[in-house]
Design a protein around this motif. Structure first.
Motif, mmCIF file in Angstrom:
data_model
loop_
_atom_site.group_PDB
_atom_site.id
_atom_site.type_symbol
_atom_site.label_atom_id
_atom_site.label_comp_id
_atom_site.label_asym_id
_atom_site.label_seq_id
_atom_site.Cartn_x
_atom_site.Cartn_y
_atom_site.Cartn_z
ATOM 1 N N ARG A 135 4.250 125.133 34.212
ATOM 2 C CA ARG A 135 3.445 124.030 34.743
ATOM 3 C C ARG A 135 2.275 123.783 33.819
ATOM 4 N NH1 ARG A 135 4.026 122.998 39.939
ATOM 5 N NH2 ARG A 135 3.014 121.077 39.260
ATOM 6 N N PHE A 136 2.259 122.652 33.198
ATOM 7 C CA PHE A 136 1.168 122.360 32.283
ATOM 8 C C PHE A 136 -0.111 122.015 33.031
ATOM 9 C CE2 PHE A 136 4.678 121.836 29.438
ATOM 10 C CZ PHE A 136 4.191 122.300 28.243
ATOM 11 N N ASP A 137 0.071 121.520 34.243
ATOM 12 C CA ASP A 137 -1.076 121.045 34.985
ATOM 13 C C ASP A 137 -1.860 122.190 35.634
ATOM 14 O OD1 ASP A 137 1.610 120.495 35.548
ATOM 15 O OD2 ASP A 137 1.118 119.982 37.599
ATOM 16 N N ASP A 138 -1.227 123.356 35.765
ATOM 17 C CA ASP A 138 -1.977 124.501 36.272
ATOM 18 C C ASP A 138 -2.810 125.079 35.127
ATOM 19 O OD1 ASP A 138 -0.566 123.984 38.511
ATOM 20 O OD2 ASP A 138 0.781 125.694 38.336
ATOM 21 N N GLY A 165 -9.677 120.054 20.468
ATOM 22 C CA GLY A 165 -9.642 120.581 21.834
ATOM 23 C C GLY A 165 -8.307 120.394 22.528
ATOM 24 N N ILE A 166 -7.268 120.101 21.759
ATOM 25 C CA ILE A 166 -5.957 119.860 22.359
ATOM 26 C C ILE A 166 -5.194 121.164 22.567
ATOM 27 C CG2 ILE A 166 -3.719 118.727 21.978
ATOM 28 C CD1 ILE A 166 -5.282 116.511 20.493
ATOM 29 N N ILE A 167 -5.360 122.088 21.640
ATOM 30 C CA ILE A 167 -4.741 123.409 21.782
ATOM 31 C C ILE A 167 -5.780 124.481 21.501
ATOM 32 C CG2 ILE A 167 -2.456 122.587 21.062
ATOM 33 C CD1 ILE A 167 -3.026 123.903 18.316
ATOM 34 N N VAL A 227 -1.764 125.386 25.265
ATOM 35 C CA VAL A 227 -1.905 123.932 25.278
ATOM 36 C C VAL A 227 -2.963 123.545 26.299
ATOM 37 C CG1 VAL A 227 -0.758 121.742 25.744
ATOM 38 C CG2 VAL A 227 0.485 123.555 24.575
ATOM 39 N N LEU A 228 -4.033 122.906 25.839
ATOM 40 C CA LEU A 228 -5.129 122.547 26.733
ATOM 41 C C LEU A 228 -4.986 121.126 27.258
ATOM 42 C CD1 LEU A 228 -8.039 124.056 24.594
ATOM 43 C CD2 LEU A 228 -6.851 125.114 26.536
#
Lengths: 226, 226
Positions: free
Chosen positions: A164-167, A203-205, A215-216
């Motif tokens: 889950r990327f959103d967590d 700030g992307i990773i 992955v941020l």
DNA sequence: CGGCAATTTGACTATCCTCAACAGGGGTGG
DNA sequence: CCACCCCTGTTGAGGATAGTCAAATTGCCG
């Protein structure tokens, strides 16, 4: 659990036993080759654990990784002795190896197995063709971003759970060195490194360790992927 | 003669008749699409005559040709509705089209057919992977030279005879425009054009007409191909 | 803590791309 | 049959992206 996804999921108990009888397990260390480019491929195999690469090389030593193989994937070239690329382990790996002629014979008697293998091969061909778009038409930043997204997806599926990327962002341990990433993307190691640095600065990773990756901002990564 | 090379060579007379019953012939003009990228692929087909391309596009319109299909080749994605690339004709073409679910059903009942299809797909996967080395690691001049060599080989086989390079040079009519060659090689049309001019100036090839091509010095071409 | 390999960073360069103008040739209509 | 036009391909100038070579830095392992 590999059995559920691998081609042998087409077989029942007795058949599975027969298949096991002609296969043997083999362990590989990182860097170790299962076979070399151009060599007659007398074996085929199923990946039980670990990650391997398929690679082609030019005469003067440039390398292009043409496939990445995860657990439950099938490797080798049944029905034909020639292999046009070498296979070697990226991580510690376990594979189930078959003598090619044994496997060919077994497959001929088990159409369900061939059917699974066909589905898998068609899927691999599709994936490979999508990769060609990346190699031929994408810029360095698009290549790196696309790559990170695909690795996350692949590793997630392999782990048996949807990441889950959103967590809370998950830290992943990449099975690739920078050089290997360069060889996957058709870039140089320096260019890959610069792209990583840039994504981190944006700030992307995050790069918590040499091979660690977090992955941020997935949306930003997708925007970069073209 | 296509029958001898195509997957239906696995079938006997009665079976062939049954397969023909579910297929229909379709003619295509240059540029005409058999289906588009992303569209649900409800059909599969066999090429009877002509040359077609498989292509992927980025959102912003860049194109990469990911496969070239010649007579007797199979196209489409059985057992799965999703297709990740579009298919369209480069020349006038005739294809034998099947409704995908009809074909799937037929294939399930004819393991020999699936076997042929599997062999063909494995071969295509190998060829595609060799192409990735070209896309990722070769220079413009290497790309163009490799391409010319492969086209000659492919066209020669398709014509049913071995082209002899050592005899009087043969003039071939390429089924590709310069733009299409660029889309195959991951280059721009200008770069392709410049490479052609250079090879011609070096006496390695001759360009008697727009799409005509004659290889004068195969050894030199192979040396350039890397 | 030291040694080593992997990675990062920097300066410079080459290749290929972009944009633009020009040429050629194949087909059409006069 | 010839002139013109349009499309495809060629050529040229300039610029950007990614490659090359070299040096510095950082993890990682003993």
């Amino acid at each position: 659990m590999v059995r559920n996804r691998a081609i042998c999921s087409a077989l029942d108990g007795t058949e599975l036993e027969a298949l096991n009888a002609i296969g043997r397990e083999r362990k590989l260390s990182p860097g170790e080759s299962l076979f070399w480019e151009g060599e007659d491929s007398v074996i085929v195999a199923n990946v039980l654990d670990g990650v391997l690469k398929l690679a082609s090389n030019t005469e003067d030593g440039r390398e292009q990784i043409v496939g990445i193989v995860y657990p439950s994937d099938f490797i080798g070239r049944p029905f034909d002795g020639t292999s046009s690329h070498g296979i070697s382990a990226l991580t510690d790996a376990r594979v189930c190896v078959f003598n090619r002629s044994d496997f060919d014979r077994f497959a001929a008697e088990h159409p369900q197995l061939e059917h699974k293998l066909l589905e898998r091969t068609l899927g691999e061909l599709d994936r490979t063709r999508r990769w060609m778009l990346l190699l031929g038409r994408k810029s360095a930043s698009e290549k790196v971003s696309s790559f990170l997204l695909e690795v996350f997806e692949r590793m997630g599926v392999t782990k048996g759970c949807e990441l889950r990327f959103d967590d809370a962002p998950i830290t992943l341990e990449l099975p690739f060195s920078r050089q290997q990433i360069a060889d996957i993307l058709g870039l140089t190691i320096e260019t890959v490194s610069r792209q990583f640095t840039r994504l981190k600065a944006a700030g992307i990773i995050d790069l918590p360790s040499r091979r660690g990756l977090r992955v941020l901002d997935r949306a930003a990564l997708e925007a970069e992927a073209g």
